[in-house]
Design an enzyme around this catalytic site. Structure first.
Site, PDB file in Angstrom:
ATOM      1  N   GLY A 242      44.016  50.659  47.565  1.00 51.65           N
ATOM      2  CA  GLY A 242      44.774  49.416  47.409  1.00 51.65           C
ATOM      3  C   GLY A 242      44.892  48.908  45.984  1.00 51.65           C
ATOM      4  O   GLY A 242      45.531  47.881  45.745  1.00 51.65           O
ATOM      5  N   GLU A 277      39.124  54.973  47.758  1.00 49.62           N
ATOM      6  CA  GLU A 277      40.239  55.805  48.231  1.00 49.62           C
ATOM      7  C   GLU A 277      41.546  55.424  47.537  1.00 49.62           C
ATOM      8  O   GLU A 277      42.525  55.032  48.194  1.00 49.62           O
ATOM      9  CB  GLU A 277      40.416  55.613  49.743  1.00 49.62           C
ATOM     10  N   PRO A 278      41.614  55.519  46.213  1.00 51.27           N
ATOM     11  CA  PRO A 278      42.865  55.132  45.552  1.00 51.27           C
ATOM     12  C   PRO A 278      43.964  56.167  45.783  1.00 51.27           C
ATOM     13  O   PRO A 278      43.705  57.365  45.774  1.00 51.27           O
ATOM     14  CB  PRO A 278      42.476  55.095  44.073  1.00 51.27           C
ATOM     15  N   ARG A 280      47.933  55.042  45.278  1.00 48.99           N
ATOM     16  CA  ARG A 280      48.974  54.572  44.377  1.00 48.99           C
ATOM     17  C   ARG A 280      48.495  54.515  42.922  1.00 48.99           C
ATOM     18  O   ARG A 280      49.219  54.900  42.005  1.00 48.99           O
ATOM     19  CB  ARG A 280      49.379  53.155  44.815  1.00 48.99           C
ATOM     20  N   ARG A 317      61.236  52.836  49.386  1.00 44.32           N
ATOM     21  CA  ARG A 317      60.468  51.620  49.119  1.00 44.32           C
ATOM     22  C   ARG A 317      61.342  50.368  48.893  1.00 44.32           C
ATOM     23  O   ARG A 317      61.034  49.315  49.429  1.00 44.32           O
ATOM     24  CB  ARG A 317      59.492  51.826  47.943  1.00 44.32           C
ATOM     25  N   TYR A 321      60.392  47.682  51.586  1.00 44.47           N
ATOM     26  CA  TYR A 321      59.501  46.594  51.121  1.00 44.47           C
ATOM     27  C   TYR A 321      60.151  45.729  50.039  1.00 44.47           C
ATOM     28  O   TYR A 321      59.452  45.001  49.333  1.00 44.47           O
ATOM     29  CB  TYR A 321      58.200  47.153  50.520  1.00 44.47           C
ATOM     30  N   CYS A 346      74.669  56.323  54.540  1.00 46.10           N
ATOM     31  CA  CYS A 346      75.508  55.277  55.153  1.00 46.10           C
ATOM     32  C   CYS A 346      74.662  54.186  55.797  1.00 46.10           C
ATOM     33  O   CYS A 346      74.569  54.071  57.018  1.00 46.10           O
ATOM     34  CB  CYS A 346      76.511  55.863  56.121  1.00 46.10           C
ATOM     35  N   GLU A 347      74.008  53.424  54.955  1.00 41.52           N
ATOM     36  CA  GLU A 347      73.205  52.256  55.344  1.00 41.52           C
ATOM     37  C   GLU A 347      73.358  51.252  54.210  1.00 41.52           C
ATOM     38  O   GLU A 347      73.231  51.631  53.030  1.00 41.52           O
ATOM     39  CB  GLU A 347      71.707  52.606  55.406  1.00 41.52           C
ATOM     40  N   TYR A 375      54.178  57.281  47.573  1.00 38.69           N
ATOM     41  CA  TYR A 375      54.974  56.861  48.723  1.00 38.69           C
ATOM     42  C   TYR A 375      56.473  57.060  48.472  1.00 38.69           C
ATOM     43  O   TYR A 375      57.292  56.224  48.851  1.00 38.69           O
ATOM     44  CB  TYR A 375      54.634  55.397  49.097  1.00 38.69           C
TER      45      TYR A 375
HETATM   46  N1  LLP Z   1      42.908  54.403  52.457  1.00 42.78           N
HETATM   47  C1  LLP Z   1      43.535  54.100  53.607  1.00 42.78           C
HETATM   48  C2  LLP Z   1      42.766  54.109  54.853  1.00 42.78           C
HETATM   49  C3  LLP Z   1      44.900  53.788  53.596  1.00 42.78           C
HETATM   50  O1  LLP Z   1      45.519  53.483  54.732  1.00 42.78           O
HETATM   51  C4  LLP Z   1      45.612  53.785  52.363  1.00 42.78           C
HETATM   52  C5  LLP Z   1      47.033  53.471  52.331  1.00 42.78           C
HETATM   53  C6  LLP Z   1      44.918  54.120  51.193  1.00 42.78           C
HETATM   54  C7  LLP Z   1      43.555  54.420  51.274  1.00 42.78           C
HETATM   55  C8  LLP Z   1      45.566  54.193  49.844  1.00 42.78           C
HETATM   56  O2  LLP Z   1      46.076  52.960  49.457  1.00 42.78           O
HETATM   57  P1  LLP Z   1      46.637  52.798  47.955  1.00 42.78           P
HETATM   58  O3  LLP Z   1      45.469  52.978  47.022  1.00 42.78           O
HETATM   59  O4  LLP Z   1      47.684  53.822  47.739  1.00 42.78           O
HETATM   60  O5  LLP Z   1      47.197  51.420  47.914  1.00 42.78           O
HETATM   61  N2  LLP Z   1      54.066  53.045  51.859  1.00 42.78           N
HETATM   62  C9  LLP Z   1      53.511  51.838  51.282  1.00 42.78           C
HETATM   63  C10 LLP Z   1      52.007  51.926  51.126  1.00 42.78           C
HETATM   64  C11 LLP Z   1      51.281  52.232  52.424  1.00 42.78           C
HETATM   65  C12 LLP Z   1      49.782  52.364  52.234  1.00 42.78           C
HETATM   66  C13 LLP Z   1      49.147  52.945  53.442  1.00 42.78           C
HETATM   67  N3  LLP Z   1      47.737  53.129  53.359  1.00 42.78           N
HETATM   68  C14 LLP Z   1      54.202  51.588  49.940  1.00 42.78           C
HETATM   69  O6  LLP Z   1      55.045  52.366  49.543  1.00 42.78           O
HETATM   70  O7  LLP Z   1      53.918  50.586  49.292  1.00 42.78           O
END
Ligand code: LLP
Length: 417
Positions: A242, A277-278, A280, A317, A321, A346-347, A375
């Protein structure tokens, strides 16, 4: 932050490291994802540096970008993997990551996912319901295996981010309520094939304020104490991913060091190894989506459209979002214009930018949609019969094809003629 160090302008042309994007578009066609290998490594190292004082293990969340070369690049630096399905586990193993460095999340793991994970011997499965714990136990017993499990707690903390990517509050489907944990512990006591090894959370994505992690981690600390009092020796404290990145220069993300300064004092108290768990944070700014302007048109309301050959099928995205991605011309321009940058699908939701001031590009010119490393390719689809693009990775002056462009034949290959 999207980094000019890895995507510099040279001779008035945007490059990825030492390779001109114009040249790559000529060689591989567009749309094309171009990833800087050194940007990935540098983000991973920055993360590790920020948390270097803490006993921790970083598992890259492969859902952000699961190309085997991306996973392999990070694994070579010592990183583990967080996967969300049998398919992602397969990718991580194909990339050469050893099973004991892989953890599996997922609110709806199937019997097949669990069986596969146990057979390969991954570090742990993070369970999200009492039913899932029962299923893991049944599978472990019948296969004569011991299953290491983590319990994903829903700490009921609403992280401030887009509502579709907040996961840690009780309105959402994720994790087990604190109120049910007593039942979880007594269930686990009777399950000899399961070993409770971690307390886990993931409260959302693109979270700008460490205060949300702090609030959730404090609740998890209470869970940790309760688990220990119930006789479990917990080895890992997993606080998920996150961590945010900058998509818009006007809205810079706080540094990872800032998150570390708030979180390390709290996490040190756990007496466990912390799992991060990074996704992004590592991948987002490593990649641009290269796209060519097909047409320009101006309507009678005075609206200027730049119609490009990539769309929501390659980067969903903005449609999903309302997210912002910077868009720059590959060839440097002196002048700008205000336009909608739209795709061919076509959206009406198929756009990258609306009413945005961008370089005054003409038909046939190249644009780079920035921060398209997380993503993006993983969420690409074949909607409108569009083959998924090629992917290239650049390391210094060398570019390699890491995924071929799909063909029309591949689009129909699984259908029965
Ligand atoms: N761990 C778990 C259990 C998760 O569900 C996720 C992301 C992460 C780690 C990694 O999160 P990050 O560090 O990337 O924020 N498609 C959306 C983001 C969906 C995230 C889903 N889970 C977007 O494009 O913003």
């Amino acid at each position: 932050m999207f980094d000019g160090k890895f995507f510099p302008y040279r001779d008035e042309t945007l490059c990825c490291e030492g390779v001109s994007l114009e040249k790559l578009a000529g060689e591989y066609g567009t749309p094309l994802y171009v990833t800087s290998r050194n940007s990935l490594v540098s983000q991973y190292k920055a993360f590790e540096e920020a948390f270097s004082d803490l006993d921790h293990f970083t598992c890259y969340s492969v859902k952000a970008n699961f190309n085997i070369h991306v996973i392999r690049t990070l694994a070579a630096e010592g990183c583990g993997c967080d996967v969300n399905s049998g398919g992602e586990l397969y990718r991580a193993l194909q990339a050469g990551v050893s099973a004991e460095k892989i953890i599996m999340a997922g609110v709806g793991k199937t019997e097949a996912d669990i069986e596969y994970a146990l057979r390969t011997g991954i570090l742990m499965l993070k369970a999200e319901s009492l039913s899932e714990l029962r299923l893991i136990n049944r599978i472990a017993v019948r296969s004569g295996l011991r299953a290491r499990v983590g319990v994903r707690v829903n700490p009921n903390v609403t992280a401030e981010t887009h509502p579709y990517i907040t996961t840690g509050d009780s309105k959402e489907k994720f994790g087990i309520d604190e109120a049910d944990l007593g039942e979880v512990f007594s269930l686990l006591k009777g399950m000899e094939s399961l070993e409770l090894t971690a307390i886990d959370m993931h409260i959302g994505s693109q979270i700008f304020d460490p205060e949300f992690y702090q609030a959730a981690a404090e609740k998890l600390l209470e869970v940790l104490t309760a688990a220990r009092s119930a006789g479990f020796s917990i080895r890992y404290f997993d606080i998920g991913g996150g961590f945010p990145v900058t998509y818009e220069p006007q809205k810079p993300a706080p540094s990872i060091g800032h998150f570390a300064s708030v979180l390390v004092p709290l996490l040190e108290k756990t007496g466990t190894t912390i799992i991060f768990e990074p996704g992004r944070f590592i991948a987002a700014n490593s990649t641009v989506l290269l796209t060519r302007v097909v047409y320009r048109k101006r309507n009678h309301a005075g609206k200027e459209f730049v119609i490009v050959d990539a769309g929501m099928t390659e980067l969903i995205r903005p449609a999903l979002y309302q997210s912002h991605h910077e868009i720059v011309a590959v060839g440097q321009h002196g002048s700008t214009m205000v336009a909608d940058v739209v795709g061919p699908v076509c959206e009406s939701g198929d756009f990258f930018a609306k009413g945005r001031s961008i370089d005054a590009v003409g038909e046939g010119e190249l644009l780079a949609v920035l921060s398209s490393g997380a993503y993006s390719s993983v969420m690409a689809s074949n909607y409108n019969g569009r083959p998924r693009p090629a992917e290239v990775m650049v390391d210094g002056d060398r570019a390699i094809l890491i995924r071929k462009r799909e063909t029309y034949e591949q689009l129909v290959q699984n259908e029965m003629f």
